[in-house]
Scaffold this active site. Structure first.
Site, PDB file in Angstrom:
ATOM      1  N   ASN A   1      58.252  40.377  33.093  1.00 34.30           N
ATOM      2  CA  ASN A   1      57.044  39.942  33.096  1.00 34.30           C
ATOM      3  C   ASN A   1      55.872  41.173  32.444  1.00 34.30           C
ATOM      4  O   ASN A   1      54.783  41.063  32.579  1.00 34.30           O
ATOM      5  CB  ASN A   1      56.631  39.740  34.710  1.00 34.30           C
ATOM      6  CG  ASN A   1      56.298  40.861  35.536  1.00 34.30           C
ATOM      7  OD1 ASN A   1      57.156  41.950  35.156  1.00 34.30           O
ATOM      8  ND2 ASN A   1      55.439  41.045  36.232  1.00 34.30           N
TER       9      ASN A   1
ATOM     10  N   TYR B   1      48.612  30.926  44.820  1.00 37.02           N
ATOM     11  CA  TYR B   1      47.333  31.519  45.418  1.00 37.02           C
ATOM     12  C   TYR B   1      45.971  30.607  44.922  1.00 37.02           C
ATOM     13  O   TYR B   1      45.176  30.856  45.329  1.00 37.02           O
ATOM     14  CB  TYR B   1      46.799  32.990  44.951  1.00 37.02           C
ATOM     15  CG  TYR B   1      46.982  33.192  43.504  1.00 37.02           C
ATOM     16  CD1 TYR B   1      45.774  32.810  42.536  1.00 37.02           C
ATOM     17  CD2 TYR B   1      48.138  33.618  42.734  1.00 37.02           C
ATOM     18  CE1 TYR B   1      45.677  33.267  41.229  1.00 37.02           C
ATOM     19  CE2 TYR B   1      48.021  34.121  41.499  1.00 37.02           C
ATOM     20  CZ  TYR B   1      46.884  33.844  40.616  1.00 37.02           C
ATOM     21  OH  TYR B   1      46.616  34.070  39.525  1.00 37.02           O
TER      22      TYR B   1
ATOM     23  N   SER C   1      44.301  32.702  35.271  1.00 41.95           N
ATOM     24  CA  SER C   1      44.841  34.103  35.393  1.00 41.95           C
ATOM     25  C   SER C   1      43.924  34.906  36.070  1.00 41.95           C
ATOM     26  O   SER C   1      42.664  35.079  35.447  1.00 41.95           O
ATOM     27  CB  SER C   1      45.566  34.644  34.303  1.00 41.95           C
ATOM     28  OG  SER C   1      46.075  35.818  34.666  1.00 41.95           O
TER      29      SER C   1
ATOM     30  N   LYS D   1      58.703  34.037  30.395  1.00 44.33           N
ATOM     31  CA  LYS D   1      59.562  35.396  31.009  1.00 44.33           C
ATOM     32  C   LYS D   1      60.926  35.461  30.399  1.00 44.33           C
ATOM     33  O   LYS D   1      61.515  36.564  30.646  1.00 44.33           O
ATOM     34  CB  LYS D   1      59.512  35.163  32.484  1.00 44.33           C
ATOM     35  CG  LYS D   1      57.891  35.062  33.232  1.00 44.33           C
ATOM     36  CD  LYS D   1      58.029  35.187  34.664  1.00 44.33           C
ATOM     37  CE  LYS D   1      56.856  35.644  35.345  1.00 44.33           C
ATOM     38  NZ  LYS D   1      56.651  35.635  36.630  1.00 44.33           N
TER      39      LYS D   1
ATOM     40  N   SER E   1      44.747  38.009  36.229  1.00 41.30           N
ATOM     41  CA  SER E   1      45.122  39.415  35.464  1.00 41.30           C
ATOM     42  C   SER E   1      44.133  40.085  34.936  1.00 41.30           C
ATOM     43  O   SER E   1      44.014  41.363  34.980  1.00 41.30           O
ATOM     44  CB  SER E   1      46.161  39.182  34.661  1.00 41.30           C
ATOM     45  OG  SER E   1      47.434  38.817  35.611  1.00 41.30           O
TER      46      SER E   1
ATOM     47  N   GLY F   1      63.845  27.445  42.720  1.00 36.65           N
ATOM     48  CA  GLY F   1      65.178  28.201  41.885  1.00 36.65           C
ATOM     49  C   GLY F   1      64.656  28.524  40.562  1.00 36.65           C
ATOM     50  O   GLY F   1      65.784  28.831  39.627  1.00 36.65           O
TER      51      GLY F   1
ATOM     52  N   GLY G   1      49.896  34.882  47.607  1.00 38.61           N
ATOM     53  CA  GLY G   1      50.382  35.292  46.388  1.00 38.61           C
ATOM     54  C   GLY G   1      49.760  36.255  45.616  1.00 38.61           C
ATOM     55  O   GLY G   1      49.796  37.034  44.724  1.00 38.61           O
TER      56      GLY G   1
ATOM     57  N   THR H   1      53.716  35.795  31.737  1.00 39.64           N
ATOM     58  CA  THR H   1      53.870  34.754  32.747  1.00 39.64           C
ATOM     59  C   THR H   1      54.443  33.349  32.200  1.00 39.64           C
ATOM     60  O   THR H   1      54.896  33.535  31.130  1.00 39.64           O
ATOM     61  CB  THR H   1      52.539  34.500  33.462  1.00 39.64           C
ATOM     62  OG1 THR H   1      52.758  33.515  34.700  1.00 39.64           O
ATOM     63  CG2 THR H   1      51.504  33.650  32.466  1.00 39.64           C
TER      64      THR H   1
END
Length: 305
Positions: free
Chosen positions: A92, A243, A15, A71, A17, A140, A264, A67
């Site tokens: 999220n 990404y 991640s 979720k 983040s 999906g 992304g 994440t």
């Protein structure tokens, strides 16, 4: 007291983040310890019980980024779900917020949001996506739900959703019903021609999952450029939420044909901006330069919001 926030998921070591959030809090002069914590679906209830105990006894937790695969499971662990997250059933973000006046359940509440939708909308708008686009979504699952809601915000009249297994698109279907966007669920194989004709394509597939489709697109675009009867305008805007690795093969094929590609990473930045606003309570008052340092932290171009 050092405040706490974290991104939860499984796996989570990849991640970006932490880099984004730490840069933001440093610029704001806040002592906020933001970490990545590996939490499975089975372990989530116990982890959240610990968060609640901390909130009650210490008060160091300020928020959680959520994440995959948490979720939807997080819905059971919060006190309230707000905004588009309530319609989608996918969150999220969890913010620790003051309780409403008269609330007898404690001084604070765990409130869930979905900032992925804002992240997608901002990324596409900055890239020049037009209003009411002819749109397609790849995948999906949970992120496709946010993609469907984002297309609704962009006033798309409908969307084609291409999936590897048409029997496993429940989240995309539920999102479409919740926000009122007509969708058609179609098999991923053979999607190249429809994608090439779309104004906006959002790929929510995992890394490398779109590689076979990238080959089909490269072949189609090659035929277009050969002076054949397939000559047509260049592709529209492609947002690939993956990404790593970058560029993905589908992004490379798209860009080679003259289309606009949004990595992304940009969506990740824009959704993280909204999370920082929730975790700090600054809302729209957050200084614009915070966004600059978040872009710098992950090597992304600075954007104007």
């Amino acid at each position: 007291m050092t405040l706490r926030a974290a991104v939860l998921g499984h796996p989570i070591s990849h991640s970006k983040s932490p880099a984004l959030h730490r840069a933001a809090y440093a610029r704001l002069g806040m002592e906020m310890d933001y970490t990545a914590i590996d939490v499975t679906e089975d372990a989530l209830p116990a982890f959240m019980a610990g968060v609640r105990e901390d909130v009650r006894q210490v008060g160091s937790w300020r928020g959680l980024s959520v994440t995959m695969p948490l979720k939807t499971g997080m819905l059971k662990e919060v006190d309230e779900v707000r905004g588009v997250a309530r319609a989608l059933g996918v969150v999220n973000t969890v913010a620790v917020e003051p309780a409403a006046p008269g609330d007898t359940n404690g001084a604070t509440r765990l409130v869930a949001y979905n900032t992925d939708v804002a992240g997608i909308v901002n990324a596409l708008r900055y890239a020049g996506a037009t209003s009411a686009p002819k749109a397609a979504v790849l995948g999906g699952g949970g992120t496709s739900a946010a993609a469907v809601a984002a297309l609704k915000e962009l006033d798309a009249p409908s969307a084609d959703v291409f999936v590897r297994d048409v029997s496993r698109a429940a989240e995309a279907k539920a999102a479409a019903a919740a926000v009122g966007l007509p969708v058609q669920i179609l098999p991923l194989g053979g999607a190249a021609a429809a994608l090439a004709a779309a104004d906006v394509v959002i790929s929510t597939l995992p890394p490398r999952a779109a590689d076979p489709l990238a080959d089909d697109l490269a072949q189609l675009f090659g035929q277009r450029g050969s002076g054949s009867s397939l000559e047509a305008a260049r592709p529209g805007v492609l947002l690939d939420v993956a990404y790593d690795p970058w560029p993905s093969r589908i992004a490379a094929a798209w860009q080679e044909a003259g289309g606009t590609v949004v990595p992304g990473l940009e969506m990740l930045i824009y959704q993280a901006v909204e999370q920082v606003r929730h975790f700090t309570g600054l809302g729209d008052a957050m200084p614009a330069e915070v966004i600059d340092v978040m872009c710098d932290a992950v090597g992304a171009p600075r954007r104007v919001f």
